[in-house]
Design an enzyme around this catalytic site. Structure first.
Site, PDB file in Angstrom:
ATOM      1  CG  HIS A 113     -12.229  -8.480  31.543  1.00 56.28           C
ATOM      2  ND1 HIS A 113     -12.354  -7.242  32.002  1.00 56.28           N
ATOM      3  CD2 HIS A 113     -13.195  -9.215  31.420  1.00 56.28           C
ATOM      4  CE1 HIS A 113     -13.728  -7.085  32.273  1.00 56.28           C
ATOM      5  NE2 HIS A 113     -14.170  -8.341  32.036  1.00 56.28           N
ATOM      6  CB  CYS A 150     -16.521 -17.502  18.225  1.00 55.46           C
ATOM      7  SG  CYS A 150     -15.723 -18.881  19.330  1.00 55.46           S
TER       8      CYS A 150
END
Length: 805
Positions: A357, A757
């Site tokens: 993250h 992506c």
């Protein structure tokens, strides 16, 4: 691999030949200095004796004589040193220093071969993606001596400045010395141009040779040379290593000089893998010379940052609001930390990988980050971290280098990126040679490339940033990042806690205008380009407080160790109950992605409504929004078919009611092995595929991308993986899955468009692979768009400069 392999000088000297050399040169000091150097280098490099033992003996001799430099020792001192060095070798190895010149030569050759596998050489190859199987040759070269006196010397010359690219000679010269003296920093060198004063004839001749060599190789050259009693000898030349800035400046100058073409400049002289360096501030080289980092981690997001350490997102935000420069230090981050992350100069975590993250958010926002620095022990409760005996407390200054993955204690000086300022419109920066070089070569490569380059962007600001850097759309807009603000998290939690369908609808109703406003800004920033919006992907527990923190807090209150009102305690218990209910043993493979959309259909319907209404709003104003809706984590064709069957009517109703013409495409992210293997079936219900290579790599390998940092270095060292699979696509496994999906997807639906992506979209080697697969586009963080554009152009030309020059 400059500096990575071993060298042994003066091979062949022994107790007899040293006397002959002294007689031949009429310099006893020179002969014994050369012999002393041989015994020292041979002992360390060939016989494996600790080099510090020789240095300590040398220092004691200089101290005893009260001199500072080696050149101040006389022949008698050097004779005694040779004897001392030979005693050290005998004591440490049990063998005498060999007197037979042939034995010396054979042993020295073997030592150079062995150095191919020394740690620094292996690390260099791994970092620069050079194959271990190439092997090495050993040069056996006659000696010339730079240590014959003041009329002799040695040096290293670059035909141009390897730091700035300026077209002028650059390097070092050292009188009365041999080559290792320059490299080892034993004595202070003088700038190369000082040779003109010390050795004018040799200096003039050297410049002539530098010009001739550069014209021959059509590149900047690195030359090692020796002057022996006024005569210049060239020892070797090679293409010189250089910074990213120097690459572009030198390439542009050589195009202007007619040495190379623009094609050669773009194809072979600029390195896509180093382009990130042009856009980031960096620690000044002199600041870290000889300085050991406090800790090392993964280079998660490039650039240097200096700030005072804080240990919570709230503190980061509060300190930044009062004007402090801060670095947020956490074990790992989560969506609740977003406000503190974007307020920070840099991010440091002791856990997590290059796609954790912290890393993903940092790259998206352009914040330098070092992740997975596992030597650091975080104590966020007491607001400090430790590395061994060193304690870094809240408010202490540290410097992190996200390009190198290093952490330093204190404030180190940094320098800004001139090209980033130019790209953002700074007029002064646009007049600089670096920008002119970038603009000319980039324009040529733009005409060559076939793949489009999009950006991963979640906010209007990120979208504008991406477009300024050359992005041609958004390949991944992660809607979960739009729910990070306090107001939005509160509404998401209402949806999570809703006990009735009506309460859930009310929560969606509150979220709808917030989502719509986000999409209006993003579509406006990317007007005329496609925007792929991924519907909510992460599990719902990520929008709730941490499970362990809640358990501890409630337990402390119930035990009387912490005070809390009855009403608030009841609320906290209610939240804890819901957190326990949503807790999953393996949330990465749990209730997330399309599964979430199936369980809570109103959630995805609300998001589609917001997307389409935003597009319609802009269409009515004459703009050209091009929304693409991506349903994540699909494993079966039926999941996508049912979801599209539920969501497409929502879009059609809004478009029909508005009276505008608007095309909305639906597709999915291929991020599970089953989806890749069954891509032909899934393609029957998709307008596009986007490869989510982060999760595809994770599920293909069974590696956690947040934990791989704990063992990745060992895996790379033992060649268990060729490279970090979360940085560069694993072509044999993950790449094979992609190849199957491309072939089967296009066979079932020839018009389907395909992209990537995951953050691999900004990795030059992965871009080259995607070009070979025939993908239509790659997508990466805004700050890596220029890198992907260059790599895509180089892929067409057949050469991708992906490793460091």
């Amino acid at each position: 691999m400059p500096g990575m392999m071993d060298t042994v000088l003066n091979v062949g000297l022994n107790d007899d030949s040293v006397e002959g050399l002294a007689a031949q040169t009429a310099s006893e000091r020179f002969a014994w200095d050369s012999y002393r150097r041989l015994v020292q280098m041979f002992g360390k490099t060939v016989m494996g004796v600790d080099g510090d033992l020789f240095e300590e003996a040398l220092d004691k001799t200089k101290e005893h004589k009260n001199v500072h430099n080696d050149v101040d020792l006389d022949a008698a001192d050097l004779k005694r040193l040779v004897s001392t060095f030979r005693s050290i070798i005998k004591k440490k190895t049990g063998r005498p220093f060999p007197q037979d010149p042939t034995e010396q030569l054979h042993l020295a050759i073997e030592a150079v071969f062995r150095s191919w596998d020394n740690k620094r050489a292996q690390d260099y190859r791994r970092h620069n993606k050079i194959s271990d199987s190439l092997g090495t040759a050993v040069n056996v070269q006659a000696m010339v001596f730079g240590n014959k006196g003041a009329d002799s010397g040695t040096g290293v010359a670059f035909t141009r400045d390897p730091s700035s690219g300026e077209n002028k000679p650059y390097g070092d010269y050292l009188e009365n010395a041999q080559g290792e003296d320059v490299v080892a920093g034993i004595r202070n060198t003088v700038p190369l141009h000082e040779m003109g004063r010390l050795q004018p004839q040799a200096w003039t001749e050297l410049q002539q040779h530098m010009d001739k060599l550069e014209k021959r190789f059509k590149d900047m050259c690195d030359i090692e040379f020796t002057v022996e009693q006024g005569k210049l000898w060239l020892l070797q030349t090679r293409i010189g290593k250089r910074t990213a800035i120097a690459e572009w400046v030198i390439a542009k100058d050589m195009v202007d000089e007619g040495l190379i073409t623009v094609k050669t400049a773009g194809q072979d002289r600029v390195t896509a893998g180093k382009l990130d360096e042009l856009f980031k501030p960096s620690v000044k080289a002199e600041e870290i010379k000889g300085k050991e980092p406090l800790a090392r981690g993964l280079n998660a997001s490039p650039g240097a940052a200096v700030g005072r350490v804080v240990f919570s997102a709230d503190d980061a935000s509060a300190w930044a609001d009062r004007g402090e420069k801060v670095i947020l230090a956490r074990r790992e981050t989560n969506p609740d930390d977003y406000h503190g992350m974007i307020a920070s100069q840099g991010i440091l975590t002791s856990a997590g990988g290059t796609n954790s993250h912290a890393a993903v958010v940092a790259r998206g926002e352009g914040i330098p980050a070092v992740c997975g620095a596992d030597a650091i022990r975080m104590d966020t409760k007491n607001k400090h971290f430790t590395v061994g005996e060193t304690v870094v407390a809240e408010g202490d200054w540290i410097t992190i280098d996200g390009t190198q993955g290093t952490v330093y204690k204190g404030q180190l000086a940094t320098e800004p990126s001139p090209i980033d300022a130019a790209m953002m419109g700074n007029k002064k920066a646009r007049k600089a040679k670096l920008w002119q070089a970038y603009e000319e070569i980039d324009a040529f490569m733009e005409r060559k490339r076939k793949m489009r380059v999009r950006a991963n962007a979640d906010t209007p600001e990120q979208a504008r940033n991406a477009r300024a850097r050359g992005a041609e759309g958004i390949g991944l807009c992660r809607t979960e990042h739009m729910f990070m603000g306090e107001e939005r998290v509160a509404e998401v939690r209402k949806m999570i806690f809703a006990s009735t369908a009506e309460a859930e609808r009310e929560a969606y109703k509150a979220l709808l205008p917030l989502q719509r406003r986000d999409f209006v800004g993003i579509f406006k920033a990317m007007d005329g380009f496609p925007v792929t919006v991924r519907l909510l992907d992460p599990p719902l527990h990520e929008f709730l407080p941490n499970h362990v923190d809640l358990e501890v807090e409630v337990a402390l209150v119930e035990a009387g160790a912490k005070k809390m009102g009855k009403k608030k305690l009841a609320e906290r218990k209610q939240v804890l109950a819901k957190v326990r209910d949503l807790h999953e043993a393996n949330p990465m493979l749990g209730l997330r992605g399309v599964r979430l959309g199936i369980i809570k259909p109103g959630l995805y319907a609300m998001q589609v409504q917001a997307i389409v209404e935003a597009a319609v709003q802009l269409k009515k104003k004459g703009l050209d929004p091009r929304p693409e809706i991506m349903i994540p984590l699909v494993a079966t064709a039926e999941e996508l078919r049912q979801m599209r069957e539920e969501l497409e009517p929502v879009a059609r109703r809004i478009i029909k009611r508005s009276g505008v013409k608007l095309s909305v495409e639906f597709g999915t992210m291929i991020e599970l092995p089953r989806a890749a293997l069954c891509a032909g079936e899934i393609a029957e219900h998709a307008d596009f595929f986007s490869f989510g290579t982060n999760d595809l790599s994770q599920t293909a390998f069974g590696f956690s991308r947040d934990d791989i940092g704990k063992f990745l270095a060992l895996y790379e060292e033992r060649k268990l993986v060729p490279s970090n699979p979360f940085a560069t696509i694993d072509e044999a496994g993950v790449g094979r899955l992609m190849q199957i999906a491309v072939q089967e997807g296009r066979a079932a639906e020839p018009k389907i468009h395909l992209g990537i992506c995951g953050e691999h979209g900004g990795d030059p080697d992965s871009v080259l692979f995607c070009h070979g697969l025939g993908l239509d586009y790659v997508s990466c963080s805004p700050f890596r768009v220029p890198t992907a554009r260059l790599a895509a152009g180089q892929a067409v030309l057949g050469t991708a400069q992906t490793s460091s020059k």
